[in-house]
Write a protein that holds these residues in place. Structure first.
Motif, PDB file in Angstrom:
ATOM      1  N   THR A   1       0.776  -1.238   0.000  1.00 33.42           N
ATOM      2  CA  THR A   1       0.000   0.000   0.000  1.00 33.42           C
ATOM      3  C   THR A   1       0.810   1.290   0.000  1.00 33.42           C
ATOM      4  OG1 THR A   1      -0.138   0.062   2.424  1.00 33.42           O
ATOM      5  CG2 THR A   1      -1.882  -1.149   1.240  1.00 33.42           C
ATOM      6  N   CYS A   2       1.940   1.334   0.711  1.00 31.42           N
ATOM      7  CA  CYS A   2       2.566   2.644   0.938  1.00 31.42           C
ATOM      8  C   CYS A   2       4.087   2.637   0.943  1.00 31.42           C
ATOM      9  CB  CYS A   2       2.062   3.242   2.250  1.00 31.42           C
ATOM     10  SG  CYS A   2       2.457   2.274   3.728  1.00 31.42           S
TER      11      CYS A   2
ATOM     12  N   THR B   1       6.008   5.476  -0.951  1.00 33.74           N
ATOM     13  CA  THR B   1       6.028   6.754  -0.231  1.00 33.74           C
ATOM     14  C   THR B   1       7.005   6.704   0.932  1.00 33.74           C
ATOM     15  OG1 THR B   1       3.722   7.165  -0.860  1.00 33.74           O
ATOM     16  CG2 THR B   1       4.590   8.389   1.035  1.00 33.74           C
TER      17      THR B   1
ATOM     18  N   CYS C   1      -4.114   4.567   4.195  1.00 30.61           N
ATOM     19  CA  CYS C   1      -3.676   4.091   2.885  1.00 30.61           C
ATOM     20  C   CYS C   1      -4.878   3.646   2.051  1.00 30.61           C
ATOM     21  CB  CYS C   1      -2.665   2.953   3.040  1.00 30.61           C
ATOM     22  SG  CYS C   1      -3.305   1.470   3.848  1.00 30.61           S
ATOM     23  N   ASP C   2      -4.625   3.279   0.832  1.00 32.80           N
ATOM     24  CA  ASP C   2      -5.660   2.915  -0.128  1.00 32.80           C
ATOM     25  C   ASP C   2      -6.356   1.620   0.287  1.00 32.80           C
ATOM     26  OD1 ASP C   2      -7.138   3.248  -2.417  1.00 32.80           O
ATOM     27  OD2 ASP C   2      -5.504   2.844  -3.806  1.00 32.80           O
TER      28      ASP C   2
ATOM     29  N   CYS D   1      -2.098  12.186  -3.526  1.00 34.71           N
ATOM     30  CA  CYS D   1      -1.497  11.290  -4.511  1.00 34.71           C
ATOM     31  C   CYS D   1       0.010  11.513  -4.509  1.00 34.71           C
ATOM     32  CB  CYS D   1      -2.079  11.553  -5.894  1.00 34.71           C
ATOM     33  SG  CYS D   1      -1.384  10.514  -7.206  1.00 34.71           S
TER      34      CYS D   1
ATOM     35  N   LYS E   1      10.199  -0.888  -4.235  1.00 32.87           N
ATOM     36  CA  LYS E   1       8.982  -1.366  -3.582  1.00 32.87           C
ATOM     37  C   LYS E   1       8.727  -2.824  -3.958  1.00 32.87           C
ATOM     38  CE  LYS E   1       3.989  -0.568  -3.345  1.00 32.87           C
ATOM     39  NZ  LYS E   1       2.864   0.321  -3.573  1.00 32.87           N
TER      40      LYS E   1
ATOM     41  N   MET F   1       0.676  -5.939  -7.746  1.00 32.60           N
ATOM     42  CA  MET F   1       0.980  -4.696  -7.031  1.00 32.60           C
ATOM     43  C   MET F   1       1.447  -3.625  -8.004  1.00 32.60           C
ATOM     44  SD  MET F   1       3.778  -2.757  -5.977  1.00 32.60           S
ATOM     45  CE  MET F   1       5.173  -3.868  -5.796  1.00 32.60           C
TER      46      MET F   1
ATOM     47  N   TYR G   1      -1.409  -2.270 -10.194  1.00 33.76           N
ATOM     48  CA  TYR G   1      -2.306  -1.352  -9.492  1.00 33.76           C
ATOM     49  C   TYR G   1      -1.628   0.004  -9.272  1.00 33.76           C
ATOM     50  CZ  TYR G   1      -5.650   0.643  -6.313  1.00 33.76           C
ATOM     51  OH  TYR G   1      -6.566   1.482  -5.741  1.00 33.76           O
ATOM     52  N   GLY G   2      -0.314  -0.017  -9.002  1.00 35.58           N
ATOM     53  CA  GLY G   2       0.410   1.246  -8.849  1.00 35.58           C
ATOM     54  C   GLY G   2       0.383   2.077 -10.116  1.00 35.58           C
TER      55      GLY G   2
ATOM     56  N   ARG H   1      -3.230   3.554 -10.489  1.00 40.44           N
ATOM     57  CA  ARG H   1      -3.401   4.755  -9.677  1.00 40.44           C
ATOM     58  C   ARG H   1      -2.572   5.913 -10.245  1.00 40.44           C
ATOM     59  NH1 ARG H   1      -7.937   5.690  -6.919  1.00 40.44           N
ATOM     60  NH2 ARG H   1      -8.167   4.533  -4.976  1.00 40.44           N
TER      61      ARG H   1
ATOM     62  N   GLU I   1       0.925   6.054  -5.304  1.00 40.02           N
ATOM     63  CA  GLU I   1       0.158   5.564  -4.154  1.00 40.02           C
ATOM     64  C   GLU I   1      -0.760   6.691  -3.713  1.00 40.02           C
ATOM     65  OE1 GLU I   1       3.618   2.608  -2.366  1.00 40.02           O
ATOM     66  OE2 GLU I   1       3.413   4.639  -1.566  1.00 40.02           O
TER      67      GLU I   1
END
Length: 256
Positions: free
Chosen positions: A26-27, A30, A160-161, A178, A188, A215, A218-219, A222, A232
């Motif tokens: 998720t994060c 970041t 987080c998302d 964002c 990541k 993963m 999806y990144g 977004r 993220e």
């Protein structure tokens, strides 16, 4: 309790997650950016993920997953912690909240990322409740018997998302923030790859085969919504008592 302006020189972030690989999903991009910017970054897992395996005793699975979480965090200069609550059975009670407050007391975060309070997994939702409550109260002198770290204060708080960008009922999450992670996406991915025990488990239980590519895909999804290659997203908690300036967006403005 001190005000956030008194801790402005402290740069300590805590990602309070439910399971050892949640931060990587998720994060983590970041968080990597924060390490690169000079922040001290901690990842904490409420559970050791002892239900996330097809074979092995709870103790055996916990040992594997804690080692994976520790390795992933340390690979990018972060620290990993685990509260050891039972996987799939996280509850919001006084004992668990006190353990969470005590963890916050030791770390004294100035920025917290936790899990959404509406998500597909109940452990995620309760972790979000624990993160919100501990964030608000940990700096109160009487909240813990542990000593207060100088500069302890109510931190910036983000959720987080949700899984697939949805809440528990399938409604879309509307982000407030964002953060581009294009340059961090490979690191990541390497962090997530440290959680090798999860591929077979997710394939059997969640019907997710390509753990890493899912993963990454999806990144980039977004990212497209944010006008960048990969991103993220977060929802900032701006309720009374919490700082409501979007410090993440200020640190890492989008360059579209």
């Amino acid at each position: 309790m001190v005000h956030s302006t008194e801790s402005a020189d402290r740069k300590v972030a805590l990602a309070l997650m439910a399971h050892p690989d949640d931060a990587e999903i998720t994060c983590a991009g970041t968080l990597i950016r924060m390490v690169e910017s000079g922040w001290e970054v901690h990842i904490a897992s409420v559970t050791a993920g002892d239900c996330g395996a097809l074979t092995g005793s709870p103790a055996e699975v916990s040992a594997i997953r804690i080692a994976e979480g520790t390795g992933a965090a340390e690979s990018v200069g972060m620290k990993f912690h685990c509260l050891g609550q039972p996987d799939g059975r996280v509850v919001y009670d006084r004992e668990t909240l006190q353990e969470t407050i005590d963890l916050f007391r030791q770390i004294a975060p100035t920025l917290v990322i936790t899990m959404p309070m509406s998500d597909y997994h109940a452990d995620h939702e309760i972790t979000g409740q624990l993160g919100r409550a501990a964030s608000f109260v940990y700096a109160a002198p009487n909240a813990s018997q542990l000593p207060l770290v100088d500069g302890s204060a109510v931190p910036h708080l983000y959720y987080c998302d949700g899984h697939s960008g949805e809440d528990r009922l399938g409604n879309p999450v509307e982000p407030t923030t964002c953060i581009e992670i294009t340059e961090q996406l490979d690191r990541k991915t390497k962090m997530l790859s440290c959680h090798a025990s999860q591929r077979d488990w997710l394939k059997a239980h969640n019907r997710i085969d390509e753990y890493l590519s899912a993963m990454r895909d999806y990144g980039t999804q977004r990212g497209g919504q944010c006008g960048v290659e990969a991103a993220e997203v977060f929802v900032q908690h701006r309720g009374h008592g919490h700082p409501n300036d979007d410090v993440l967006a200020k640190m890492f403005p989008l360059k579209t």
